[in-house]
Design an enzyme around this catalytic site. Structure first.
Site, PDB file in Angstrom:
ATOM      1  N   LYS A  10       0.818  -1.222   0.000  1.00 55.58           N
ATOM      2  CA  LYS A  10       0.000   0.000   0.000  1.00 55.58           C
ATOM      3  C   LYS A  10       0.853   1.274   0.000  1.00 55.58           C
ATOM      4  O   LYS A  10       0.469   2.276  -0.593  1.00 55.58           O
ATOM      5  CB  LYS A  10      -0.991  -0.006   1.158  1.00 55.58           C
ATOM      6  CG  LYS A  10      -0.401  -0.100   2.534  1.00 55.58           C
ATOM      7  CD  LYS A  10      -1.504  -0.298   3.571  1.00 55.58           C
ATOM      8  CE  LYS A  10      -0.955  -0.635   4.929  1.00 55.58           C
ATOM      9  NZ  LYS A  10      -0.053   0.353   5.467  1.00 55.58           N
ATOM     10  N   THR A  11       2.023   1.229   0.655  1.00 49.32           N
ATOM     11  CA  THR A  11       2.901   2.409   0.658  1.00 49.32           C
ATOM     12  C   THR A  11       3.338   2.720  -0.767  1.00 49.32           C
ATOM     13  O   THR A  11       3.379   3.878  -1.181  1.00 49.32           O
ATOM     14  CB  THR A  11       4.140   2.164   1.549  1.00 49.32           C
ATOM     15  OG1 THR A  11       3.694   1.697   2.816  1.00 49.32           O
ATOM     16  CG2 THR A  11       4.940   3.428   1.740  1.00 49.32           C
ATOM     17  N   ASP A 201      -3.071   7.475   4.907  1.00 47.91           N
ATOM     18  CA  ASP A 201      -2.623   6.088   5.079  1.00 47.91           C
ATOM     19  C   ASP A 201      -3.220   5.541   6.375  1.00 47.91           C
ATOM     20  O   ASP A 201      -3.528   6.296   7.296  1.00 47.91           O
ATOM     21  CB  ASP A 201      -1.091   6.081   5.148  1.00 47.91           C
ATOM     22  CG  ASP A 201      -0.502   4.685   4.968  1.00 47.91           C
ATOM     23  OD1 ASP A 201      -1.257   3.760   4.609  1.00 47.91           O
ATOM     24  OD2 ASP A 201       0.714   4.529   5.189  1.00 47.91           O
ATOM     25  N   GLU A 202      -3.376   4.218   6.469  1.00 51.39           N
ATOM     26  CA  GLU A 202      -3.856   3.553   7.699  1.00 51.39           C
ATOM     27  C   GLU A 202      -5.162   4.187   8.215  1.00 51.39           C
ATOM     28  O   GLU A 202      -5.311   4.500   9.388  1.00 51.39           O
ATOM     29  CB  GLU A 202      -2.790   3.617   8.805  1.00 51.39           C
ATOM     30  CG  GLU A 202      -1.422   3.095   8.413  1.00 51.39           C
ATOM     31  CD  GLU A 202      -1.332   1.571   8.390  1.00 51.39           C
ATOM     32  OE1 GLU A 202      -2.379   0.918   8.399  1.00 51.39           O
ATOM     33  OE2 GLU A 202      -0.205   1.042   8.334  1.00 51.39           O
ATOM     34  N   GLN A 232      -6.745  -4.796  10.145  1.00 53.62           N
ATOM     35  CA  GLN A 232      -5.606  -4.395  10.978  1.00 53.62           C
ATOM     36  C   GLN A 232      -5.957  -3.207  11.875  1.00 53.62           C
ATOM     37  O   GLN A 232      -5.074  -2.456  12.290  1.00 53.62           O
ATOM     38  CB  GLN A 232      -4.401  -4.059  10.093  1.00 53.62           C
ATOM     39  CG  GLN A 232      -3.880  -5.275   9.328  1.00 53.62           C
ATOM     40  CD  GLN A 232      -2.601  -4.962   8.565  1.00 53.62           C
ATOM     41  OE1 GLN A 232      -1.574  -4.642   9.147  1.00 53.62           O
ATOM     42  NE2 GLN A 232      -2.662  -5.063   7.248  1.00 53.62           N
ATOM     43  N   ARG A 588       3.150 -10.235  10.108  1.00 52.49           N
ATOM     44  CA  ARG A 588       4.468  -9.570  10.126  1.00 52.49           C
ATOM     45  C   ARG A 588       5.535 -10.503   9.552  1.00 52.49           C
ATOM     46  O   ARG A 588       6.615 -10.057   9.183  1.00 52.49           O
ATOM     47  CB  ARG A 588       4.896  -9.207  11.562  1.00 52.49           C
ATOM     48  CG  ARG A 588       4.041  -8.209  12.327  1.00 52.49           C
ATOM     49  CD  ARG A 588       3.691  -6.975  11.570  1.00 52.49           C
ATOM     50  NE  ARG A 588       2.416  -7.135  10.882  1.00 52.49           N
ATOM     51  CZ  ARG A 588       2.039  -6.447   9.817  1.00 52.49           C
ATOM     52  NH1 ARG A 588       2.830  -5.560   9.297  1.00 52.49           N
ATOM     53  NH2 ARG A 588       0.868  -6.646   9.246  1.00 52.49           N
TER      54      ARG A 588
END
Length: 733
Positions: A10-11, A201-202, A232, A588
């Site tokens: 996504k970044t 973002d997020e 998340q 992770r």
């Protein structure tokens, strides 16, 4: 709305969207990009720079707190602050709260700074100011029930004192931005037209305050791009509201929102991705998506069972060492993740015994060390003489013969007159007589001399002069103990960091004020290791690990009441948040994942028998392998027994043999949608009940023993249990 699964890049998507906008003629100054960590913002800026060049530096990019702090510095006058306001960290805030509690004559054992600060922070995140707090009967009733009826008055005084000190805490950076935009429509109008594109973002981690600001800023151009993963969303305890992402389409109109799903995971093996999917599929509140990967199958997930928490530390450290040696890996390829910070001790001890270097994220930060905070307080007070907390820290440092009573008198005088402490300090001879008055006058002259340097010199020149002239460096240099030497080196390291800031061509503003702002907005995850050796195993809580990735991950302490936490079993929403946290932990890992649990663990000084976490039962057993089991032979010596490859984990846990004293496993039960604890005062044999953890059952016996009422209940899947009715949460069916 970009729904991005874990490890889906996504970044990269945000980076290329911004680069695309600039290449198509959008002025970088008109792009606002908001992230949750400075690290993420920095990485994104460098990636964009590689694509489009130095124009990337003109984008308004950073964390919510850093971007809004920038806006507040520009517009500070509108809300009664000056542009050089201080930013209080949590320690400063708690110190001020303790002072207020003392001055109000309240019991500091009842009004603990931690609890009061938490209530004030929660109110600010919901945009409730001190007056609204005091006038809200529900909040007042809640405080009264908690036997803290004066929190509202403390909150009001706290806000006033921060304002007098020309200081804001972290929550104020968001709260005051909302106030600024609410009360000054001309300023809101200016930024609405300035930012043609807003990217967040997020988004699943935004709270009410952040959500309202971004919604207002995007109201004119309606160009808002959000990236997030509802699976998340793990920060409800900090005020994050998962509804913000779940209801995004409703808020902007379904026909106006384009939804893009990033479902391919580029990070993890098939085993890890499918195991994570099998967990998160159990949550009801989620946006539909199917995460997949084209990566290799990868090894099965190891499950390590240990007899105790210390044994768990030893087994994990040994396993890590073996993998590292066999595969020729570095320490940085490993992370140990736990639910609470207190769990780190056993792993630290075990890693030290094997001479494996590690670092703890979320432990004592470099910037939280006493000597660092001392020098920073001098720098803060030089920039902002209204900063009461900085004043209290440095007035007698090094010792000047000024007692606590004198300092308290100055603070009370300033509060009574509703003026900054500097007003009293600069005219101290009117208020304080004798040696203390002379000493404070000398201190005031010192600060005045420091102030003169601010406009002429950069941050490094001013800071190094203050470190010497204040006497801090001299005092530390003269302490020849090992600890004293370490403290002296730490201060030198801080000066190095300031020099690095000044020499960085990306920082246009090289003033001390600018450096202090950058430091106050740092998180521990943003800090580099100060000893220069970065090859270390990472130990951190799962919350701190969000957004990171490691080749090999160990998730430890997989026990009921630890993970999921005992405090998160009150409702379905809480349990779903814990399950999302487990999903974050699993995702992770890139290549190898290991999970462990202990059969016994010390809890508040008592040895507690533990059951394996329900989450272990919820992972599809095809992806699991019992790595090691603890067994006791006839000579009572313990040994590690390999499991002989893949086996049914659920079956292995359920078996009770003479050789294994493993407790009965928790049975995965999802509470009914309408679950709410019933009044059990009329509970009787024969009634059918539901328990959050054990499921449905029939009451066999209700026994009154003194003040304790117990119920013996035969549960359908968990067997017979005896429960104390004063604690058990039962729904009478």
């Amino acid at each position: 709305m970009i729904i991005a699964g874990a490890g889906s890049g996504k970044t990269r998507v945000l980076t290329y969207r911004i680069a695309y906008l600039i290449e198509n003629g959008v002025d970088p100054y008109r792009i606002l990009s908001l992230t949750f960590t400075n690290k993420a913002a920095g990485e994104m800026r460098h990636r964009i720079e590689r694509v489009i060049g130095t124009e990337a530096r003109n984008i308004w990019m950073g964390t919510f707190h850093s971007v809004f702090a920038k806006i507040l510095r520009i517009e500070a006058k509108a809300i009664g602050y000056t542009s050089n306001f201080s930013i209080y960290d949590t320690d400063d805030s708690k110190s001020l709260i303790r002072s207020i509690v003392r001055e109000m004559g309240l019991d500091d054992k009842v009004y603990r700074a931690n609890n009061v600060f938490s209530r004030i922070s929660g109110a600010k995140n919901r945009l409730i100011g001190p007056d609204d707090y005091l006038n809200n009967p529900i909040i007042q009733a809640d405080d009264a029930a908690a036997r803290m009826p004066e929190v509202g008055r403390i909150y009001k005084q706290y806000s006033l004192r921060c304002f007098q000190a020309n200081a804001m805490d972290f929550d104020d950076l968001l709260f005051n931005t909302n106030v600024l935009f609410r009360d000054h429509l001309d300023i809101l109008h200016k930024y609405q037209h300035k930012f043609q594109h807003v990217l967040v973002d997020e988004f699943q981690d935004t709270n009410v305050s952040q959500y309202l600001i971004t919604r207002k800023l995007a109201a004119v151009h309606q160009n808002i791009c959000i990236v997030g993963d509802d699976a998340q969303s793990i920060y409800a305890f900090r005020g994050a509201n998962i509804e913000n992402i779940l209801n995004f389409q409703r808020d902007y109109g379904k026909e106006n929102v384009k939804v893009i799903k990033l479902e391919q995971n580029y990070r993890s093996t098939k085993t890890i991705v499918q195991a994570a999917n099998s967990i998160i599929s159990r949550n009801r509140s989620q946006l539909e998506k199917h995460v997949f990967t084209d990566n290799e199958e990868g090894p099965l997930i190891d499950i390590i069972k240990a007899s105790s928490d210390n044994e768990e530390g030893r087994l994990i450290a040994t396993s890590l060492f073996e993998i590292k040696m066999q595969e020729g890996l570095k320490n940085t390829d490993f992370a140990i993740l736990y639910r609470t910070n207190a769990q780190s001790r056993a792993f630290e001890e075990a890693l030290r015994k094997l001479s494996i270097k590690y670092r703890i994220i979320g432990g004592t930060s470099f910037y939280q060390r006493k000597e660092i905070k001392d020098l920073l307080a001098y720098l803060r007070f030089t920039v902002n003489q209204s900063d009461e907390e900085a004043f209290k820290r440095i007035i007698n440092l090094p010792k000047r013969g000024i007692g606590d009573t004198t300092v308290a008198k100055i603070a009370v005088l300033a509060a009574e007159k509703q003026v900054p402490v500097w007003e009293i300090v600069a005219n101290v001879t009117k208020h304080v007589a004798g040696r203390a008055g002379i000493a404070i006058e000398g201190f005031a002259d010192l600060i005045k001399s420091f102030k003169l340097l601010l406009e002429k010199k950069d941050a490094y020149d001013v800071a190094s002069h203050i470190a010497k002239a204040s006497g801090i460096l001299k005092e530390l240099y003269e302490d020849k103990t090992v600890e004293g030497l370490a403290r002296y080196e730490n201060v030198q390291e801080l000066l190095n960091a300031i020099k690095e800031f000044v020499d960085n061509p990306e920082n246009d503003d090289k003033s001390l004020s600018s450096f202090l702002q950058s430091v106050s907005l740092l998180t521990t995850a943003d800090e580099d290791d100060k000893d220069g050796d970065n090859d270390k195993v990472t130990l951190m809580t799962i919350h701190a690990a969000k957004g990171l990735e490691f080749r090999n991950v160990f998730i430890v302490g997989m026990e009921e009441d630890l993970f999921p936490s005992q405090m998160m079993l009150e409702s379905r929403a809480d349990l779903e948040e814990e399950r999302r946290l487990f999903y974050v932990a699993i995702t992770r890992a890139e290549k190898r994942l290991t999970m462990s649990y202990a059969e016994t663990r010390y809890h508040y000084g008592r040895l507690k028998v533990c059951e394996p976490s329900r989450f272990l039962m919820e992972v599809d057993q095809r992806y699991l392998k019992m790595a090691r089991m603890r067994m006791t032979d006839t000579s009572t010596q313990e040994r590690d027994v390999p499991s002989g490859g893949s086996m049914s984990f659920v079956r292995s846990l359920a078996q009770k043999t003479a050789k294994s004293q493993s407790p009965q496993p928790a049975v995965a039960h999802t509470p009914s949608a309408d679950f709410a604890p019933s009044d059990t005062s009329g509970l009787a044999a024969g009634m059918r009940v539901e328990h959050m953890k054990f499921g449905f059952g029939t009451v066999k016996l209700v026994d009154q023993n003194g003040t304790d009422r117990k119920a013996v209940i035969q549960f359908e899947t968990a067997g017979e249990k005896t429960l104390l009715l004063s604690f058990a949460k039962l729904r009478i069916v």
